[in-house]
Design a protein around this motif. Sequence first.
Motif, short mmCIF file in Angstrom:
data_model
loop_
_atom_site.label_atom_id
_atom_site.label_comp_id
_atom_site.label_asym_id
_atom_site.label_seq_id
_atom_site.Cartn_x
_atom_site.Cartn_y
_atom_site.Cartn_z
N CYS A 86 -6.38 -2.09 0.02
CA CYS A 86 -5.60 -2.31 1.24
C CYS A 86 -6.52 -2.76 2.38
CB CYS A 86 -4.88 -1.01 1.62
SG CYS A 86 -4.06 -1.10 3.22
N CYS A 127 -0.09 3.33 3.56
CA CYS A 127 0.26 2.87 4.91
C CYS A 127 1.33 1.78 4.92
CB CYS A 127 -1.00 2.43 5.66
SG CYS A 127 -1.66 0.88 5.05
N SER A 178 -7.32 2.01 0.91
CA SER A 178 -7.01 2.74 -0.32
C SER A 178 -6.77 1.71 -1.43
CB SER A 178 -5.80 3.66 -0.13
OG SER A 178 -4.64 2.89 -0.01
N CYS A 235 -6.05 0.40 5.34
CA CYS A 235 -6.60 1.75 5.17
C CYS A 235 -7.61 1.84 4.02
CB CYS A 235 -5.47 2.76 4.97
SG CYS A 235 -4.69 2.69 3.35
N CYS A 260 0.84 -1.20 0.00
CA CYS A 260 0.00 0.00 0.00
C CYS A 260 0.88 1.25 0.00
CB CYS A 260 -0.91 -0.01 1.22
SG CYS A 260 -1.89 1.50 1.35
N CYS A 295 1.02 -1.26 4.16
CA CYS A 295 0.45 -2.59 4.46
C CYS A 295 0.63 -3.52 3.25
CB CYS A 295 -1.04 -2.43 4.80
SG CYS A 295 -1.89 -3.99 5.06
ZN LIG Z 1 -3.09 1.03 3.25
#
Ligand SMILES: [Zn+2]
Length: 195
Positions: free
Chosen positions: A50, A34, A55, A53, A31, A36
């Motif tokens: 993600c 973040c 996104s 978050c 991501c 991730c």
């Molecule tokens: Zn994220």
Amino acid sequence: MNLLNFMSNFADEESCVTYLKEQRERRGVVCKHCGCTEHRWDAHKRCFECRNCHSRQSLRSGTVMQNSKLPYRYWIATMFLLMSTKKSFSTEEIRRQLGHKRYQPVWEMVCKLRDVMGKRDAQYSLDGQVELDDGFFTTERPEEEKDTPLKRGRGSHKKSKVVVMVESAPSQRHPRKGKPSKVVGHLKMHRSFRT
Ligand SMILES: [Zn+2]
């Protein structure tokens, strides 16, 4: 991969999407917001979401296909054409093979693919004995520039000077009359300037 494998592996847009998605997952999807690495695949929007978050990033983002609206199958078919044969295809021929009306988007795609293929080759260092020569090659121009007049001869816009470096080694085979006594390894071409 030969033509028949290509046709069965990439029979439609969906199989191209599946292939590209698996390639991305193998490399790992991270991501941008973040960091991730856990994602959910949204098959409808063809993007990774993600898990932390939420996104999203599309299958094209961060790849050579970013900002392109051309089908994934065009990209894969063009890569196949560019890499499967020693003959070079003109952009016009690729456009015709894809059955696409407009020249410009196909031209942009081919430029990007040639660019990334060149970068991949640039990471390879030539080894052993290297021969060097240069020559003038005809280069393509985008359709909208084709109305501007060209200069003649060596200074023509259509010609680019290209330096060619090639690995060469003595042939292990018994030399025969009229046959080259050297074998050629990797070669690199570099456009030295645009005239
Ligand atoms: Zn994220």
